[in-house]
Write a protein that holds these residues in place. Structure first.
Motif, PDB file in Angstrom:
ATOM      1  N   LEU A 142       0.827  -1.200   0.000  1.00 37.87           N
ATOM      2  CA  LEU A 142       0.000   0.000   0.000  1.00 37.87           C
ATOM      3  C   LEU A 142       0.865   1.255   0.000  1.00 37.87           C
ATOM      4  O   LEU A 142       0.642   2.189  -0.786  1.00 37.87           O
ATOM      5  N   GLY A 143       1.870   1.265   0.881  1.00 39.06           N
ATOM      6  CA  GLY A 143       2.764   2.418   0.946  1.00 39.06           C
ATOM      7  C   GLY A 143       3.536   2.631  -0.339  1.00 39.06           C
ATOM      8  O   GLY A 143       3.697   3.764  -0.794  1.00 39.06           O
ATOM      9  N   PHE A 144       3.994   1.536  -0.936  1.00 42.07           N
ATOM     10  CA  PHE A 144       4.772   1.633  -2.171  1.00 42.07           C
ATOM     11  C   PHE A 144       3.937   2.232  -3.297  1.00 42.07           C
ATOM     12  O   PHE A 144       4.391   3.142  -4.005  1.00 42.07           O
ATOM     13  N   PHE A 145       2.711   1.738  -3.470  1.00 43.21           N
ATOM     14  CA  PHE A 145       1.876   2.233  -4.567  1.00 43.21           C
ATOM     15  C   PHE A 145       1.389   3.661  -4.322  1.00 43.21           C
ATOM     16  O   PHE A 145       1.269   4.451  -5.255  1.00 43.21           O
ATOM     17  N   LEU A 146       1.116   4.006  -3.047  1.00 46.15           N
ATOM     18  CA  LEU A 146       0.767   5.401  -2.739  1.00 46.15           C
ATOM     19  C   LEU A 146       1.924   6.330  -3.079  1.00 46.15           C
ATOM     20  O   LEU A 146       1.731   7.405  -3.663  1.00 46.15           O
ATOM     21  N   SER A 147       3.133   5.916  -2.709  1.00 44.38           N
ATOM     22  CA  SER A 147       4.314   6.739  -3.002  1.00 44.38           C
ATOM     23  C   SER A 147       4.565   6.836  -4.500  1.00 44.38           C
ATOM     24  O   SER A 147       4.953   7.891  -5.014  1.00 44.38           O
ATOM     25  N   LEU A 148       4.335   5.727  -5.205  1.00 40.00           N
ATOM     26  CA  LEU A 148       4.517   5.731  -6.660  1.00 40.00           C
ATOM     27  C   LEU A 148       3.534   6.684  -7.337  1.00 40.00           C
ATOM     28  O   LEU A 148       3.905   7.457  -8.232  1.00 40.00           O
ATOM     29  N   ILE A 149       2.273   6.644  -6.882  1.00 37.44           N
ATOM     30  CA  ILE A 149       1.265   7.572  -7.428  1.00 37.44           C
ATOM     31  C   ILE A 149       1.635   9.010  -7.084  1.00 37.44           C
ATOM     32  O   ILE A 149       1.513   9.925  -7.915  1.00 37.44           O
ATOM     33  N   GLY A 150       2.109   9.221  -5.856  1.00 33.44           N
ATOM     34  CA  GLY A 150       2.507  10.563  -5.441  1.00 33.44           C
ATOM     35  C   GLY A 150       3.679  11.095  -6.254  1.00 33.44           C
ATOM     36  O   GLY A 150       3.680  12.265  -6.667  1.00 33.44           O
ATOM     37  N   ALA A 151       4.666  10.233  -6.506  1.00 38.73           N
ATOM     38  CA  ALA A 151       5.809  10.659  -7.311  1.00 38.73           C
ATOM     39  C   ALA A 151       5.388  10.973  -8.746  1.00 38.73           C
ATOM     40  O   ALA A 151       5.873  11.934  -9.353  1.00 38.73           O
ATOM     41  N   THR A 152       4.472  10.176  -9.274  1.00 41.68           N
ATOM     42  CA  THR A 152       3.960  10.436 -10.626  1.00 41.68           C
ATOM     43  C   THR A 152       3.229  11.775 -10.680  1.00 41.68           C
ATOM     44  O   THR A 152       3.372  12.541 -11.648  1.00 41.68           O
ATOM     45  N   ALA A 153       2.435  12.062  -9.651  1.00 50.10           N
ATOM     46  CA  ALA A 153       1.728  13.352  -9.590  1.00 50.10           C
ATOM     47  C   ALA A 153       2.724  14.508  -9.500  1.00 50.10           C
ATOM     48  O   ALA A 153       2.512  15.569 -10.107  1.00 50.10           O
ATOM     49  N   THR A 154       3.819  14.301  -8.770  1.00 55.11           N
ATOM     50  CA  THR A 154       4.836  15.356  -8.659  1.00 55.11           C
ATOM     51  C   THR A 154       5.520  15.604  -9.997  1.00 55.11           C
ATOM     52  O   THR A 154       5.786  16.754 -10.370  1.00 55.11           O
ATOM     53  N   VAL A 155       5.814  14.536 -10.731  1.00 53.91           N
ATOM     54  CA  VAL A 155       6.387  14.687 -12.074  1.00 53.91           C
ATOM     55  C   VAL A 155       5.429  15.470 -12.966  1.00 53.91           C
ATOM     56  O   VAL A 155       5.830  16.402 -13.689  1.00 53.91           O
ATOM     57  N   THR A 156       4.146  15.102 -12.905  1.00 53.84           N
ATOM     58  CA  THR A 156       3.136  15.784 -13.723  1.00 53.84           C
ATOM     59  C   THR A 156       3.059  17.268 -13.377  1.00 53.84           C
ATOM     60  O   THR A 156       3.015  18.130 -14.268  1.00 53.84           O
ATOM     61  N   ALA A 157       3.053  17.562 -12.086  1.00 52.25           N
ATOM     62  CA  ALA A 157       2.969  18.963 -11.656  1.00 52.25           C
ATOM     63  C   ALA A 157       4.198  19.755 -12.093  1.00 52.25           C
ATOM     64  O   ALA A 157       4.097  20.923 -12.492  1.00 52.25           O
ATOM     65  N   THR A 158       5.361  19.116 -12.033  1.00 48.92           N
ATOM     66  CA  THR A 158       6.605  19.816 -12.375  1.00 48.92           C
ATOM     67  C   THR A 158       6.632  20.252 -13.835  1.00 48.92           C
ATOM     68  O   THR A 158       7.145  21.330 -14.158  1.00 48.92           O
ATOM     69  N   ILE A 159       6.067  19.434 -14.716  1.00 51.12           N
ATOM     70  CA  ILE A 159       6.102  19.776 -16.146  1.00 51.12           C
ATOM     71  C   ILE A 159       4.865  20.555 -16.591  1.00 51.12           C
ATOM     72  O   ILE A 159       4.817  21.035 -17.730  1.00 51.12           O
ATOM     73  N   MET A 160       3.869  20.685 -15.713  1.00 51.41           N
ATOM     74  CA  MET A 160       2.667  21.451 -16.072  1.00 51.41           C
ATOM     75  C   MET A 160       2.986  22.941 -16.179  1.00 51.41           C
ATOM     76  O   MET A 160       3.892  23.450 -15.516  1.00 51.41           O
TER      77      MET A 160
END
Length: 213
Positions: free
Chosen positions: A21-39
């Motif tokens: 659960l923690g791994f997938f939450l962190s993975l989704i969070g990191a993906t959202a951070t990547v998305t925000a950085t390039i937005m």
């Protein structure tokens, strides 16, 4: 019935589920951070003719959309430079945490036969995720604070409002932090399982004594 073996198996399953659960939450969070950085929608201005300012480019949206990359660091404000740098550092830390936590998770075959060391590696990965998420959350909040301060002190015609990228970045930081917390939460389940084992052992002992009488 061997309650210790039963609860040990249940504890291992609970820890593995928390890690996943923690791994997938962190993975989704990191993906959202990547998305925000390039937005590009970090700041926006105007209604009929929108101007968006991101960390890497500025776009003008009207009858025709035109975008211009930030070619020179010297032309960028300190706010954009610091935010961009901290987010990149956060993403680098998340990437390292992904590799570290993958090695330490119970569902992988790395470091087999070394359960204590494997659990420590997973906790280190979780801590790195938590630091990464907090960095993202804090720098995004400081960015918003600066935008709001500029909005109240500048002329209305020259002010910006924060855009959708801010909310994506906040979500990424939140999910990454909580995912890391789940990865480091093995001691919690371990202590509760130990209390359960002791209570069941005490109950079994009482039953044996009553049968003897």
């Amino acid at each position: 019935m061997d309650y210790r073996k039963l609860h040990h198996s249940a504890r291992e399953g609970q820890n593995s589920a928390l890690q996943l659960l923690g791994f997938f939450l962190s993975l989704i969070g990191a993906t959202a951070t990547v998305t925000a950085t390039i937005m590009v929608e970090w700041k926006m201005h105007g209604h009929s003719h929108r101007i968006y300012e991101g960390l890497w480019m500025t776009c003008s949206v009207g009858h025709k959309t035109t975008c211009e990359f930030h070619d020179s660091l010297l032309k960028l404000s300190n706010q954009v430079q610091i935010t961009r740098g901290i987010l990149l550092l956060s993403l680098f830390l998340s990437a390292v945490a992904l590799m570290v936590s993958t090695i330490g998770m119970k569902c992988t075959r790395f470091m087999e036969g070394r359960a204590a060391a494997k659990g420590a590696v997973a906790r280190i990965g979780g801590i790195m995720f938590m630091v990464s998420g907090l960095m993202t959350f804090i720098i995004t909040s400081l960015y918003v604070k600066k935008v709001v301060a500029d909005f109240h002190h500048a002329h209305h015609l020259h002010t910006f409002e924060f855009g959708k990228a801010v909310f994506v970045s906040w979500s990424g930081g939140f999910l990454t932090t909580f995912g890391g917390a789940f990865l480091t939460c093995q001691k919690c389940s371990r202590s509760s399982s130990s209390r359960s084992i002791r209570s069941n052992g005490h109950l079994q002992s009482n039953k044996a004594n009553s049968n003897y009488v």
